[in-house]
Design an enzyme around this catalytic site. Structure first.
Site, mmCIF file in Angstrom:
data_model
loop_
_atom_site.group_PDB
_atom_site.id
_atom_site.type_symbol
_atom_site.label_atom_id
_atom_site.label_comp_id
_atom_site.label_asym_id
_atom_site.label_seq_id
_atom_site.Cartn_x
_atom_site.Cartn_y
_atom_site.Cartn_z
ATOM 1 N N HIS A 36 -6.059 2.375 -4.139
ATOM 2 C CA HIS A 36 -5.034 1.584 -3.165
ATOM 3 C C HIS A 36 -4.791 0.250 -3.376
ATOM 4 C CE1 HIS A 36 -8.365 -0.470 -0.607
ATOM 5 N NE2 HIS A 36 -8.828 -0.091 -1.875
ATOM 6 N N CYS A 48 0.950 -1.236 0.046
ATOM 7 C CA CYS A 48 0.187 0.087 0.097
ATOM 8 C C CYS A 48 0.702 1.157 0.009
ATOM 9 C CB CYS A 48 -1.036 0.044 1.041
ATOM 10 S SG CYS A 48 -0.135 0.019 2.884
ATOM 11 N N HIS A 94 -2.280 1.117 6.897
ATOM 12 C CA HIS A 94 -2.814 1.168 5.397
ATOM 13 C C HIS A 94 -2.808 2.573 4.943
ATOM 14 C CE1 HIS A 94 -4.179 -0.607 1.648
ATOM 15 N NE2 HIS A 94 -5.406 -0.030 1.864
#
Length: 396
Positions: A343, A263, A331
């Protein structure tokens, strides 16, 4: 383990005091173990002897003083300041693989920590078991195989820095032994790789690798680095455009290239290709830039978020649902506008904060705890590529 019993060592008042001093030093001087080192190692022998490896001279000085104050013989603990003698005076290296893997420990079986691209300059801190411990341009410290790095003396580094270079702007490509794509390949190439340019014709660029290999690249795959850098404009539109070119890429823990991204490697790459070097991990990225208010009473306020967020902002998430704003960030995503974000989660994909949307990211939305704006911000953690010493060509 040395011949003396582990239990005897654990019960040793001196050992406990050394551990206490070590922890005290770490808390004071090592706020992030990914970007600074202070580690205590037990050496083999018939009695306890130790070695401290550290990148921080101030930490070493304080540790030594604490040993004296606690009447611990200084002769029992060797302090090894990095970079050390194992790198034989060559404290800089250049990556010579299209994508080099950096690991937590000097072993192929160790966890992948991050990746760095061909032509990237790194600090060489230590050499051990066929690996270099290196520091990347964003300050991340990990181990990389010796075969991935070409060490440079000060003179060699200066020559490399001032040489003309090209950067790969296509997703993928190859270098060849001849200006002919049917000739033998030298290596693969990925977006962001940098090589020295020797000369160019209409169809091919003649290039040199950091380790001296010579090859030819289709000119359509590259741009002169200085020209490319001069065209970088850090706008939301440009960052998002780069991010969207990575749609569908597989998730790879530690990945930072078009071969696979995690990520934060995804967001790092999107900003890097638009001229900004940002922190490596999501939990580091959330500490940079301008905070954007998206919470009410400690929980996500969708209406406020949609109102305050701008395209190009970063969204940060915690693990587990309904976590407090102080939870550890695990994240990160890039906000696109209209409630949508892109993402790396399984693959690079687009989801929405809005419950009524067909691509609603239910779990992600429930764990969203922070947002930051990088574009237009003056922050020492956000380093323009044109001003970064590891990418500076030395040309005026």
């Amino acid at each position: 383990m040395p011949s003396f019993a582990k239990s005897n060592l654990a019960d040793s008042a001196e050992y406990k005091k050394i551990l206490q001093i070590t922890e005290q030093t770490i808390q004071q001087f090592i706020p992030d173990k990914r970007t600074a080192i202070f580690e205590l190692k037990l050496l083999n022998g018939s009695s306890p002897h130790y070695q401290v490896n550290t990148t921080e001279s101030a930490a070493a000085k304080q540790f030594s003083q604490l040993l004296v104050e606690n009447h611990i013989p200084r002769t029992k603990i060797a302090i090894n300041l990095l970079p050390d003698s194992s790198v034989e005076g060559k404290v800089t290296g250049i990556v010579n693989l299209s994508v080099a893997n950096l690991r937590v420990e000097p072993s192929n079986q160790s966890e992948l920590a991050t990746q760095i691209l061909l032509g990237t300059q790194v600090d060489l801190l230590q050499r051990k078991d066929g690996y270099y411990r290196v520091r990347t341009p964003e300050g991340y410290i990990a181990w990389v195989s010796e075969s991935s790095i070409t060490p440079k003396s000060a003179t060699q580094l200066e020559a490399w820095q001032i040489s003309s270079k090209v950067i790969v702007t296509a997703d993928f490509g190859h270098a060849y032994t001849q200006p002919d794509e049917q000739s033998l390949r030298i290596s693969d190439l990925v977006m962001g790789d940098i090589l020295t340019m020797l000369d160019a014709s209409n169809d091919f660029v003649h290039v040199s690798y950091p380790d001296g290999r010579i090859g030819y690249i289709n000119s359509k795959l590259v741009l002169p680095f200085d020209k490319w850098l001069g065209t970088r404009r850090l706008t939301a539109e440009n960052v998002i455009k780069t991010a969207e070119t990575m749609m569908g890429l597989p998730y790879l823990w530690g990945g930072t290239s078009v071969k696979g991204v995690d990520c934060s490697g995804f967001t790092k790459t999107a900003f890097y290709m638009n001229g900004l070097v940002i922190p490596r991990d999501a939990s580091q990225q959330v500490l940079a830039g301008q905070p954007i208010d998206i919470l009410s009473g400690g929980t996500l306020d969708i209406k406020k978020a949609i109102q305050n967020l701008q395209p190009g902002d970063l969204l940060f998430f915690a693990s587990g649902t309904d976590r407090p704003p102080t939870a550890r960030v695990t994240h990160v995503a890039l906000y696109l506008g209209n409630g949508e974000f892109i993402h790396a989660a399984g693959s690079v994909q687009i989801n929405s904060l809005l419950p009524e949307a067909s691509n609603y990211g239910a779990l992600d939305t429930r764990t969203l705890i922070a947002a930051r704006r990088y574009i237009g911000q003056d922050d020492s953690a956000l380093q323009p590529l044109a001003e970064h010493p590891y990418y500076n060509t030395g040309k005026k």
